[in-house]
Design an enzyme around this catalytic site. Structure first.
Site, PDB file in Angstrom:
ATOM      1  N   ASP A  68      59.622  87.427  61.140  1.00 43.24           N
ATOM      2  CA  ASP A  68      59.288  88.752  61.666  1.00 43.24           C
ATOM      3  C   ASP A  68      60.020  89.882  60.970  1.00 43.24           C
ATOM      4  OD1 ASP A  68      57.431  87.861  63.559  1.00 43.24           O
ATOM      5  OD2 ASP A  68      59.063  87.198  64.857  1.00 43.24           O
ATOM      6  N   ARG A  87      65.334  93.494  68.445  1.00 40.46           N
ATOM      7  CA  ARG A  87      65.264  92.698  67.224  1.00 40.46           C
ATOM      8  C   ARG A  87      65.593  93.518  65.965  1.00 40.46           C
ATOM      9  NH1 ARG A  87      60.881  88.291  66.536  1.00 40.46           N
ATOM     10  NH2 ARG A  87      62.503  87.802  65.041  1.00 40.46           N
ATOM     11  N   HIS A 163      51.643  87.974  68.367  1.00 39.76           N
ATOM     12  CA  HIS A 163      51.439  88.423  66.987  1.00 39.76           C
ATOM     13  C   HIS A 163      50.081  87.947  66.471  1.00 39.76           C
ATOM     14  CE1 HIS A 163      56.063  88.157  66.589  1.00 39.76           C
ATOM     15  NE2 HIS A 163      55.758  89.430  66.472  1.00 39.76           N
ATOM     16  N   CYS A 248      56.875  81.142  62.140  1.00 40.89           N
ATOM     17  CA  CYS A 248      57.887  82.194  62.316  1.00 40.89           C
ATOM     18  C   CYS A 248      59.288  81.747  61.932  1.00 40.89           C
ATOM     19  CB  CYS A 248      57.856  82.710  63.737  1.00 40.89           C
ATOM     20  SG  CYS A 248      58.204  81.451  64.922  1.00 40.89           S
TER      21      CYS A 248
HETATM   22  N1  LIG Z   1      56.274  85.328  64.200  1.00 45.99           N
HETATM   23  C1  LIG Z   1      56.497  84.791  65.382  1.00 45.99           C
HETATM   24  O1  LIG Z   1      55.681  84.079  65.913  1.00 45.99           O
HETATM   25  N2  LIG Z   1      57.633  85.102  65.991  1.00 45.99           N
HETATM   26  C2  LIG Z   1      58.010  84.632  67.249  1.00 45.99           C
HETATM   27  C3  LIG Z   1      58.995  85.560  67.879  1.00 45.99           C
HETATM   28  C4  LIG Z   1      59.431  85.106  69.231  1.00 45.99           C
HETATM   29  C5  LIG Z   1      60.472  86.000  69.851  1.00 45.99           C
HETATM   30  N3  LIG Z   1      60.937  85.411  71.083  1.00 45.99           N
HETATM   31  C6  LIG Z   1      59.960  87.382  70.119  1.00 45.99           C
HETATM   32  O2  LIG Z   1      59.415  87.624  71.197  1.00 45.99           O
HETATM   33  O3  LIG Z   1      60.088  88.249  69.266  1.00 45.99           O
END
Ligand SMILES: NC(=O)NCCC[C@H](N)C(=O)O
Length: 258
Positions: A68, A87, A163, A248
């Protein structure tokens, strides 16, 4: 020679506090998560990827979801600006890592927001999910960064999942795969194949016919194997509890010359 490197980031001590948006919170087993993360890295290495560990960001519960934080196109690393404020501190270590690897570095700026999980590249077509984490200014900035380099950016609405890549990813032949109840507009993709499980929509292309896929999607793995692909299964249950998927946990860097 083009590289086969993959950024990964070790889960930190606050992993269990990671964000959940579209699912109910469940307790995360930190020890099991670490074992699963190690096995994930091993699967990448076993298929010729050199894993590069980004420095941990132990104050950031979601830092393990390194995808991300950055979007790669050619040798350019576009540093994201998450739609989730908690984040945003994750990017410092990633910026340093990609700069060390010789990438040209560019940034998403305020008021733009973008999570790398919203970006799906198929050749020179870059689909960008406009959803909870990525706003219109973020989409525009992806266009401004990558269209001059030869990309075509296509914006796609995302409302049912976290996403774009929680809804769809692509096979080596460019076919987009998704679990229909989670995809806003399957007709936006020129070639679309429905898979029977939500997590069956997530694959990481390892090279040739090999596809990394989660153990939670056995029927989708069977369907893909029947179509001549070669699924490599990893269990990522502890990350799935935090809305993570196989994509991810890494960022592949294919177009660097080192
Ligand atoms: N690219 C992705 O699928 N990222 C997952 C992110 C999970 C994290 N708990 C979030 O909500 O940002």
């Amino acid at each position: 020679m083009p590289t086969k490197k993959a950024l990964i980031r070790r889960p930190g001590p606050r992993l269990a506090e990671g964000l959940v948006t579209h699912i109910e919170r469940e307790p995360v087993d930190a020890e099991l998560a670490l074992e699963q993360w190690e096995a994930y890295g091993e699967a990448l290495r076993a298929h010729g990827w050199e894993t590069v560990e980004v420095d941990p960001a132990d104050d950031c519960p979601d830092a393990v979801f390194v995808e991300d934080t950055v979007v790669m196109y050619k040798n350019v690393a576009l540093i994201a600006r998450s739609g989730a404020e908690s984040r945003r501190d994750e990017v410092a270590g990633v910026e340093e890592a990609v700069a060390h690897l010789g990438c040209s570095v560019n940034w998403i700026w305020e008021p733009g927001t973008l999570d790398g999980g919203d970006v799906l590249k198929i050749g020179d077509t870059i689909y960008v999910g406009r959803g909870g984490r990525t706003n219109a200014a973020g989409v525009q900035q992806v266009r401004a960064a990558f269209e001059p380099l030869g990309a075509r950016v296509v914006a796609v609405p995302v409302s049912k999942v976290l996403h774009l890549k929680s809804a769809v990813t692509a096979l080596p032949d460019g076919t987009v795969i998704g679990h229909i109840p989670k995809v806003d507009r399957p007709s936006l993709f020129p070639s679309f194949l429905a898979v029977p499980e939500e997590s069956g929509a997530h694959v990481v292309l390892l090279g040739g016919a090999k596809l990394l896929i989660a153990a939670s999607a056995p029927k989708s793995a069977e369907l893909l194997a029947d179509l001549g692909h070669d699924p490599v299964v990893v269990d990522i249950s502890e990350f799935e509890k935090l809305e993570g998927c196989v994509t991810c946990l890494s960022v592949r860097l294919r177009d660097l010359y080192a």
